[in-house]
Each structure stands twice: as C-alpha cells, then as structure tokens.
Design a protein around this motif. Structure first.
Motif, PDB file in Angstrom:
ATOM      1  N   LEU A  69      83.015   5.888  18.763  1.00  0.00           N
ATOM      2  CA  LEU A  69      82.201   6.548  17.759  1.00  0.00           C
ATOM      3  C   LEU A  69      82.950   7.688  17.072  1.00  0.00           C
ATOM      4  O   LEU A  69      83.785   8.351  17.677  1.00  0.00           O
ATOM      5  CB  LEU A  69      80.917   7.101  18.397  1.00  0.00           C
ATOM      6  N   LYS A  70      82.631   7.899  15.828  1.00  0.00           N
ATOM      7  CA  LYS A  70      83.180   9.005  15.052  1.00  0.00           C
ATOM      8  C   LYS A  70      82.063  10.006  14.765  1.00  0.00           C
ATOM      9  O   LYS A  70      80.886   9.652  14.764  1.00  0.00           O
ATOM     10  CB  LYS A  70      83.768   8.499  13.727  1.00  0.00           C
TER      11      LYS A  70
ATOM     12  N   THR B 161      79.253  11.925  13.243  1.00  0.00           N
ATOM     13  CA  THR B 161      78.326  11.556  12.171  1.00  0.00           C
ATOM     14  C   THR B 161      77.478  12.737  11.709  1.00  0.00           C
ATOM     15  O   THR B 161      76.630  12.577  10.826  1.00  0.00           O
ATOM     16  CB  THR B 161      77.387  10.428  12.653  1.00  0.00           C
ATOM     17  N   GLY B 162      77.678  13.890  12.326  1.00  0.00           N
ATOM     18  CA  GLY B 162      76.916  15.075  11.954  1.00  0.00           C
ATOM     19  C   GLY B 162      77.578  16.313  12.528  1.00  0.00           C
ATOM     20  O   GLY B 162      78.776  16.309  12.827  1.00  0.00           O
TER      21      GLY B 162
ATOM     22  N   ILE C 246      79.367  13.807  17.411  1.00  0.00           N
ATOM     23  CA  ILE C 246      78.763  12.481  17.504  1.00  0.00           C
ATOM     24  C   ILE C 246      77.271  12.669  17.750  1.00  0.00           C
ATOM     25  O   ILE C 246      76.870  13.465  18.603  1.00  0.00           O
ATOM     26  CB  ILE C 246      79.393  11.679  18.651  1.00  0.00           C
ATOM     27  N   GLU C 247      76.456  11.962  17.005  1.00  0.00           N
ATOM     28  CA  GLU C 247      75.004  12.058  17.163  1.00  0.00           C
ATOM     29  C   GLU C 247      74.443  10.713  17.613  1.00  0.00           C
ATOM     30  O   GLU C 247      74.853   9.663  17.124  1.00  0.00           O
ATOM     31  CB  GLU C 247      74.330  12.460  15.851  1.00  0.00           C
TER      32      GLU C 247
END
Length: 349
Positions: A307-308, A310-311, A320-321
């Motif tokens: 994951l990258k 996102t918020g 990462i959310e």
C-alpha cells in the motif's frame, strides 16, 4: 499636662482591648467551624467506607488522621488496604488528601510508593512503584468536575501463570472532565510517555501512546452512575467517539479514530479509520505476537508493504489509511479477521 491625656489613654486601651476581643472571637469561631468541618469529614469517610464494605470490599487504613488546622483539611492514611470476598487484595503505602477550608470542592491527593495487587484465584500479583504520584479532583454538589492524575517514572512488576516481567515509563497521565463543547458528554484522556516492557522484547525503542475518547450522554458517570446502567437507560447502546488513539514507535505511528457504540454486554461495534505512518517499524514490533510462520502475519505484511499513503494522519504526515470494522468486538480489516476486543465489562456486572 492637659487633662485630656488620661481620657485619650483610656480610649486607646479600650480600642486595643476591643480589637483583642474581636480577634479572640474570630479565632474561636474559626476554630469551632474547623472542628465542626473535621467531624463532618470524619463522618463522611466512615459512611463511605461502610458503603464500600456493604458492596463486598473491606477498606482499612492504619493511623487515619485528619489535620491541617487552621486553613486546610489534611487526611493522612498509612498502609491503605482493600480486600474483597474473593481474596483479592490491594495495598498502598500511604495516601494524603488536602483541601482548603474555604475551597473544599478541590481536593489534591498524593500517594506514597509502592502499591501492590494480589489476585490469588487467578495467580496474579503485581507491584507498582513511582517517583511521584498525585491527583487533583474538583467536585460540585452532586458530581465530579475535573479529574487529573499524573505518575512520574512508574514501574510495574507483574507475575501471572502466563508471563512475568517489568514495564515502566517516563510519565503516565489521566484526565477526565465534562466535555467543554458538547452538553452531556464526558471526555477521557490517557497518555503514556516512554513505555518499555520486558513482556515485549521486540520493542526496539520506547513507545509513546495517546488516547482521547468522548462518551456521549454520559454525564451521570461523573455523579457515580454505573456505565452499564447508563447504557440500559439509553436503550441498550451508548455512542462513543474515539477522537484519537495513537501508538508511536520510533518513526512508525499507528492511529485510529471514528464512531463506535457500546452495548449493555460491554461489546464495541462501529467503524474506525486507521492510519499508519512508515509501517516497517510497526511490522517488526508486532511480528513476535504472531505464531512462527503465521499466515495471518504474512498476509498483513504483504498488504501493508504494497500500500501507498492515501491520506495524512492527525499530524499531517503521509499515511496509509484503511477501515477497521468492529462487530460486537470482532475486528476485521477487509477480509482479514484480526481477533476480538474483550468486553469493557462483564455482562450482568
């Protein structure tokens, strides 16, 4: 010499005697009021101890004394001990409470180290020591106002059938108060700075935690009401807002916030937004909590590393959310079940 001089001298003596008499009357009245207040306070302590005893817990205090004359009430208690019917016992080396005569609604407490807890039926024993431990409590006629508790350099040694070890921190704080911007809500704050623990040897650096929760419609809590009773009065569910829960481990930070409900069995339900900043340190820390070769950890590791951001988290850092679903205490992230949060209290208690 003027004939008025003796008259002036008599007048001055009379004023001086009147002043002394006034001082004596005020001092005697103040002493009487202080003594009366002391007797009321002693009666209240006896009444509270009797009520606690009726609930099944015996509380004893060696050398209980009330002093502080003339401007304060100071309660001294050595070797405070509490024991319930199951045989569980807790002790504190000493406890002092101070309130000013002209402001009895603000009480300052100081505890002397150490404190100990023993639960023979479960084989659990622990001792807590500290450098300083104090609390401040403000009261109104029918409820608590603000409560503040601060411990510096606390250290906990615990023994139980599953594990034994030590945990310590630089400072622990707890704050409880009526919400300043939402009528009927109660705010609770907990922070732990520099937490270390032998029970989690994977901790590469001390951990800092922050916790802020708002319980709506919970003002009766400050008047001594039972949480389960409040939930039942609200139809079986009570809304809870997790304003912030954060665990910081080095450069990694794990946070959560969102809206929940707690039912009359103590189970939590709702959705939380989780934020993770720099997950590598977090994964390294929690890996020993999973069984060797755990498939669940492998899935979690693969997910987080893929994951990258996102918020952003509450500090504005890229994060990462993802969403955490709670269903009567059962936790899920997507299709991954993470386990169950124990009930906040036992049903029927």
């Amino acid at each position: 010499m003027s004939s008025d001089t003796p008259i002036k001298e008599k007048s001055s003596k009379r004023k001086y005697l009147l002043l002394l008499a006034a001082i004596f009357v005020v001092a005697a009245g103040w002493s009487g009021a202080w003594a009366y207040g002391r007797s009321v306070l002693a009666s209240q302590i006896d009444r509270q101890l009797a009520q606690i005893s009726d609930l099944g817990t015996e509380v004893n205090c060696r050398d209980l004394d009330i002093g502080g004359y003339p401007f304060r009430y100071e309660i001294y208690c050595k070797d405070l001990r509490a024991a319930d019917l199951s045989g569980a016992e807790s002790t504190v080396a000493g406890l002092n409470a101070v309130a000013l005569v002209y402001n009895p609604w603000h009480v300052i407490l100081e505890a002397k180290t150490p404190a100990a807890v023993s639960v023979p039926l479960k084989g659990v024993a622990g001792e807590l020591s500290w450098k300083t431990a104090w609390a401040s409590a403000k009261y109104s006629m029918d409820s608590l106002g603000d409560v503040d508790v601060v411990l510096t350099q606390p250290e906990l040694n615990i023994q139980n059938p599953l594990a034994s070890g030590r945990a310590g921190s630089a400072k622990v704080e707890l704050h409880l108060r009526a919400s300043p911007d939402e009528t009927g809500a109660v705010d609770g704050f907990v922070s732990i700075d520099g937490l270390t623990s032998e029970l989690m040897p994977s901790l590469a650096s001390p951990v800092d935690t922050r916790f802020h929760v708002r319980v709506k419609d919970a003002a009766p809590l400050l008047a001594g009401a039972d949480l389960r009773w409040i939930i039942q009065e609200k139809g079986g569910e009570l809304p809870v807002r997790l304003e912030l829960a954060e665990i910081a481990m080095g450069m990694s930070r794990f946070g959560a916030s969102g809206d929940l409900t707690v039912n009359d069995a103590g189970a939590l339900s709702g959705t939380l937004t989780l934020t993770l900043v720099q997950p590598d340190g977090f994964l390294k820390t929690i890996q020993p909590l999973f069984p060797v070769g755990s498939n669940e950890f492998s899935i979690l590791e693969s997910l987080l590393t893929s994951l990258k951001p996102t918020g952003t988290d509450h500090r504005g850092d890229p994060a990462i959310e993802f969403l955490l679903i709670l269903d009567h205490g059962l936790m899920r992230v997507g299709f991954i079940t993470l386990g169950r949060i124990p009930p906040l209290f036992q049903a029927g208690s």
